[in-house]
Design a protein around this motif. Structure first.
Motif, PDB file in Angstrom:
ATOM      1  N   ASP A  28       0.847  -1.190   0.000  1.00 22.30           N
ATOM      2  CA  ASP A  28       0.000   0.000   0.000  1.00 22.30           C
ATOM      3  C   ASP A  28       0.887   1.245   0.000  1.00 22.30           C
ATOM      4  O   ASP A  28       2.113   1.156   0.122  1.00 22.30           O
ATOM      5  CB  ASP A  28      -0.900  -0.015   1.239  1.00 22.30           C
ATOM      6  CG  ASP A  28      -2.152   0.831   1.092  1.00 22.30           C
ATOM      7  OD1 ASP A  28      -2.292   1.509   0.057  1.00 22.30           O
ATOM      8  OD2 ASP A  28      -2.984   0.822   2.018  1.00 22.30           O
ATOM      9  N   ARG A  29       0.276   2.406  -0.102  1.00 23.61           N
ATOM     10  CA  ARG A  29       1.029   3.651  -0.151  1.00 23.61           C
ATOM     11  C   ARG A  29       0.905   4.454   1.139  1.00 23.61           C
ATOM     12  O   ARG A  29       1.402   5.574   1.221  1.00 23.61           O
ATOM     13  CB  ARG A  29       0.533   4.501  -1.326  1.00 23.61           C
ATOM     14  CG  ARG A  29      -0.911   4.964  -1.236  1.00 23.61           C
ATOM     15  CD  ARG A  29      -1.333   5.669  -2.527  1.00 23.61           C
ATOM     16  NE  ARG A  29      -2.614   6.356  -2.443  1.00 23.61           N
ATOM     17  CZ  ARG A  29      -3.784   5.769  -2.634  1.00 23.61           C
ATOM     18  NH1 ARG A  29      -3.834   4.464  -2.909  1.00 23.61           N
ATOM     19  NH2 ARG A  29      -4.903   6.474  -2.543  1.00 23.61           N
ATOM     20  N   LEU A  30       0.234   3.893   2.155  1.00 27.74           N
ATOM     21  CA  LEU A  30      -0.061   4.655   3.354  1.00 27.74           C
ATOM     22  C   LEU A  30       1.103   4.730   4.332  1.00 27.74           C
ATOM     23  O   LEU A  30       1.285   5.726   5.019  1.00 27.74           O
ATOM     24  CB  LEU A  30      -1.276   4.053   4.074  1.00 27.74           C
ATOM     25  CG  LEU A  30      -2.620   4.224   3.388  1.00 27.74           C
ATOM     26  CD1 LEU A  30      -3.677   3.368   4.071  1.00 27.74           C
ATOM     27  CD2 LEU A  30      -3.029   5.686   3.415  1.00 27.74           C
ATOM     28  N   TYR A 216      -4.455   9.553   5.713  1.00 28.57           N
ATOM     29  CA  TYR A 216      -5.434   9.235   4.673  1.00 28.57           C
ATOM     30  C   TYR A 216      -5.671  10.432   3.758  1.00 28.57           C
ATOM     31  O   TYR A 216      -5.770  10.282   2.533  1.00 28.57           O
ATOM     32  CB  TYR A 216      -6.753   8.773   5.300  1.00 28.57           C
ATOM     33  CG  TYR A 216      -6.690   7.393   5.895  1.00 28.57           C
ATOM     34  CD1 TYR A 216      -6.360   6.296   5.125  1.00 28.57           C
ATOM     35  CD2 TYR A 216      -6.983   7.179   7.238  1.00 28.57           C
ATOM     36  CE1 TYR A 216      -6.307   5.025   5.668  1.00 28.57           C
ATOM     37  CE2 TYR A 216      -6.935   5.911   7.798  1.00 28.57           C
ATOM     38  CZ  TYR A 216      -6.588   4.839   7.008  1.00 28.57           C
ATOM     39  OH  TYR A 216      -6.530   3.575   7.551  1.00 28.57           O
ATOM     40  N   ARG A 217      -5.749  11.627   4.353  1.00 28.28           N
ATOM     41  CA  ARG A 217      -5.988  12.818   3.528  1.00 28.28           C
ATOM     42  C   ARG A 217      -4.858  13.015   2.533  1.00 28.28           C
ATOM     43  O   ARG A 217      -5.093  13.276   1.342  1.00 28.28           O
ATOM     44  CB  ARG A 217      -6.127  14.051   4.426  1.00 28.28           C
ATOM     45  CG  ARG A 217      -6.565  15.319   3.675  1.00 28.28           C
ATOM     46  CD  ARG A 217      -6.347  16.571   4.490  1.00 28.28           C
ATOM     47  NE  ARG A 217      -4.927  16.829   4.690  1.00 28.28           N
ATOM     48  CZ  ARG A 217      -4.139  17.372   3.767  1.00 28.28           C
ATOM     49  NH1 ARG A 217      -4.608  17.697   2.572  1.00 28.28           N
ATOM     50  NH2 ARG A 217      -2.863  17.584   4.041  1.00 28.28           N
ATOM     51  N   ARG A 218      -3.603  12.866   3.014  1.00 25.06           N
ATOM     52  CA  ARG A 218      -2.451  13.063   2.128  1.00 25.06           C
ATOM     53  C   ARG A 218      -2.398  12.001   1.035  1.00 25.06           C
ATOM     54  O   ARG A 218      -1.871  12.255  -0.047  1.00 25.06           O
ATOM     55  CB  ARG A 218      -1.157  13.061   2.942  1.00 25.06           C
ATOM     56  CG  ARG A 218      -0.977  14.280   3.828  1.00 25.06           C
ATOM     57  CD  ARG A 218       0.486  14.503   4.172  1.00 25.06           C
ATOM     58  NE  ARG A 218       1.081  13.371   4.858  1.00 25.06           N
ATOM     59  CZ  ARG A 218       1.175  13.251   6.177  1.00 25.06           C
ATOM     60  NH1 ARG A 218       0.704  14.206   6.974  1.00 25.06           N
ATOM     61  NH2 ARG A 218       1.735  12.196   6.729  1.00 25.06           N
ATOM     62  N   ILE A 223     -12.051   9.188   3.781  1.00 25.47           N
ATOM     63  CA  ILE A 223     -12.453   8.279   4.846  1.00 25.47           C
ATOM     64  C   ILE A 223     -13.888   8.562   5.274  1.00 25.47           C
ATOM     65  O   ILE A 223     -14.303   9.711   5.421  1.00 25.47           O
ATOM     66  CB  ILE A 223     -11.507   8.424   6.064  1.00 25.47           C
ATOM     67  CG1 ILE A 223     -10.172   7.752   5.772  1.00 25.47           C
ATOM     68  CG2 ILE A 223     -12.127   7.848   7.324  1.00 25.47           C
ATOM     69  CD1 ILE A 223     -10.264   6.243   5.624  1.00 25.47           C
ATOM     70  N   MET A 224     -14.648   7.489   5.471  1.00 26.23           N
ATOM     71  CA  MET A 224     -15.990   7.593   6.033  1.00 26.23           C
ATOM     72  C   MET A 224     -16.050   6.714   7.277  1.00 26.23           C
ATOM     73  O   MET A 224     -15.931   5.479   7.189  1.00 26.23           O
ATOM     74  CB  MET A 224     -17.059   7.140   5.031  1.00 26.23           C
ATOM     75  CG  MET A 224     -17.158   7.997   3.789  1.00 26.23           C
ATOM     76  SD  MET A 224     -18.442   7.411   2.640  1.00 26.23           S
ATOM     77  CE  MET A 224     -19.924   7.908   3.516  1.00 26.23           C
ATOM     78  N   GLY A 241     -13.735   3.666   2.859  1.00 26.15           N
ATOM     79  CA  GLY A 241     -13.095   4.798   2.207  1.00 26.15           C
ATOM     80  C   GLY A 241     -13.320   4.805   0.703  1.00 26.15           C
ATOM     81  O   GLY A 241     -13.573   3.762   0.092  1.00 26.15           O
ATOM     82  N   ARG A 242     -13.227   5.995   0.139  1.00 24.59           N
ATOM     83  CA  ARG A 242     -13.304   6.154  -1.317  1.00 24.59           C
ATOM     84  C   ARG A 242     -11.894   6.438  -1.821  1.00 24.59           C
ATOM     85  O   ARG A 242     -11.317   7.477  -1.547  1.00 24.59           O
ATOM     86  CB  ARG A 242     -14.262   7.288  -1.682  1.00 24.59           C
ATOM     87  CG  ARG A 242     -14.437   7.465  -3.189  1.00 24.59           C
ATOM     88  CD  ARG A 242     -15.463   8.546  -3.507  1.00 24.59           C
ATOM     89  NE  ARG A 242     -16.836   8.090  -3.277  1.00 24.59           N
ATOM     90  CZ  ARG A 242     -17.610   8.520  -2.289  1.00 24.59           C
ATOM     91  NH1 ARG A 242     -17.142   9.403  -1.418  1.00 24.59           N
ATOM     92  NH2 ARG A 242     -18.841   8.072  -2.146  1.00 24.59           N
TER      93      ARG A 242
END
Length: 494
Positions: A28-30, A216-218, A223-224, A241-242
């Motif tokens: 993943d990229r997180l 998540y924002r970056r 996120i929901m 999340g979308r």
């Protein structure tokens, strides 16, 4: 005790065998740590586990805790003393308080159970009194292979309610909170998503939660956080999340993180981190094997895949079939298929959710949760599966009256019938004359009286509502889909 000490204690408690442990979040990229652990048992079987956390050590402890639960169940459930007889026979021998009534344990709709049916029982301990209580073995087992052979079990054994920790209290509270998490969202998310979004704007959350939200924002992931329930005064939440940038790992768009806790901040933190863990776990467990090179140890695939191939025949067909379809779909197609999980019907403020005073002490946390459950009339039964001579505690918790697997295995009791009726789901559940496709819900006379009569659950409607979303609920073992695809190509299959 810090995470590193806990990690070392878990490793010391493992039985003889080869242990692999490694990070896999490079998929993943997180950058949120995700850790895989696996133990090769004496019979050659590999038992895998996954974990996640804000740090590598926390993720390793999470993974090894899950591994400890699985290994303990595999080792010790088959060795538990068994008692054979019907519910009526067991009650005559031990008294009504010494036997769990199967009608309170969330049977499948239409179950053939009756109180004179011969069952195989194991002993648990009533948490509040120490009294020994018999429970059908299938509620303590986590895999069909752990059952004594010769009869059809009342339910398919599942892992729900397992807990591990370096104190008994920590293990038990882990197991109880998992039961409450599943009970809270059982008929309120995924195919039955109610769209109750938690407004985090201006929310009174910890700096750690804010940091995860910023990650998540970056990354460009919307996120929901959603509310499943506030039953018992706990907060049950889930996070979806979308993600419009997951084309390299399409299965990540189906990820979900879940949690239930008396502390709303703690619940949100766990669900946010588990969402990241779910993204990585889905890509790792069901995505292309070629993507794992450079992530897994060189010997991992060579050692593990032969065991996966041997166990293909034990996979649940519907889960394997649906994940096989998903593994061949694009990210846009999967986003469209699972769009129901992102719906937004109404909003609740995070600061309006229930909250209790936070305590880091596991004994106090257990007391908090037990008070909430027992104050609502629920019983808590514990099967001890801990290895001797080690600091590790491993348990399986059963709470009669809590529910799970309604939309997959048609297991339903009084609580979910009442929830569906209150929501106006008249095609799914009700009392009175049942529609075509419905089966009777197996309840005690007292539960039927509270509902207003014998209840039914429409299993055909449930299967229709879940449709192609079954893989959101139940997944095959890791790599099973890719091994099946590889073997089909090898032998010229479609």
């Amino acid at each position: 005790m810090n995470f590193k000490d806990i990690r070392d204690a878990y490793l010391r408690a493992m039985p003889p065998g080869e242990v692999m442990i490694f990070r896999n979040d490079a998929l993943d990229r997180l950058g949120i740590p995700s850790v895989v652990s696996a133990l090769q048992m004496e019979d050659g079987q590999w038992i895998p586990a996954s974990g996640y956390g804000a740090t590598e050590d926390e993720a390793a402890v999470s993974s090894l805790g899950e591994l400890a639960e699985e290994v303990s169940a595999a080792r010790f459930v088959p060795t538990l003393p068994r008692f054979t007889g019907s519910y009526h026979q067991m009650v005559r021998e031990r008294g009504a308080s010494g036997v769990a009534d199967p009608l309170t344990l969330c049977l499948p709709a239409g179950s053939p159970y009756h109180p004179d049916m011969t069952l195989t029982w194991v002993e648990t301990t009533r948490l509040t009194t120490g009294e020994r209580v018999l429970v059908p073995e299938e509620y303590i087992a986590t895999d069909p292979g752990q059952l004594q052979q010769g009869r059809t079990p009342l339910i398919r054994p599942i892992t729900n309610g397992q807990g591990a920790g370096l104190t008994r209290d920590r293990a038990i509270v882990h197991g109880i909170l998992e039961l409450l998490q599943r009970d809270g969202n059982c008929v309120g998310y995924r195919a039955l998503d109610q769209g109750v979004v938690i407004d985090l704007e201006g929310a009174d959350v910890s700096p750690e939660v804010r940091e995860v939200l910023e990650l998540y924002r970056r990354a460009g992931i919307e996120i929901m956080a959603k509310l499943a329930s506030t039953d018992f005064g706990l907060v049950s939440v889930y996070v979806v999340g979308r993600d419009l940038h997951a084309d390299h790992q399409p299965l990540m768009v189906t990820a979900c993180g879940e949690a239930a806790d008396p502390d709303r901040d703690r619940a949100l933190r766990k669900a946010l981190l588990e969402y990241a863990g779910s993204r990585t776990r889905k890509a790792f467990g069901h995505g292309p094997l070629a993507a794992l090179k450079g992530v897994v140890p060189p010997e991992y695939l060579r050692k593990v895949l032969p065991e996966v191939e041997k166990s293909l025949g034990t996979e649940e067909n519907r889960a394997l079939r649906d994940m096989l379809d998903w593994a061949q779909m694009s990210a846009p197609a999967l986003r469209a298929l699972t769009a129901v999980t992102l719906k937004h019907e109404r909003t609740v403020r995070f600061n309006d959710l229930p909250q209790v005073q936070v305590t880091p002490d596991p004994t106090e946390r257990l007391e908090q949760v037990v008070r909430l459950l027992t104050g609502s009339g629920f019983d808590i039964l514990v099967a001890d599966l801990s290895p001797e001579g080690h600091a590790l505690h491993s348990v399986k918790v059963v709470v009669p009256g809590l529910e799970v697997e309604t939309m997959t295995y048609d297991r339903i009791g009084e609580r979910n019938v009442a929830k569906l009726m209150r929501r106006g789901e008249r095609r799914l559940a009700g009392v009175g004359a049942p529609p075509e496709g419905a089966r009777p819900v197996r309840l005690t006379p007292a539960a039927e009286a509270r509902l207003g009569g014998p209840a039914w659950f429409n299993v055909q409607e449930a299967e229709k509502r879940v449709g192609r979303l079954y893989a959101l609920y139940r997944e095959p073992e890791r790599h099973a889909v890719q091994v099946l695809m590889r073997d089909r190509k090898k032998f010229g299959g479609a």
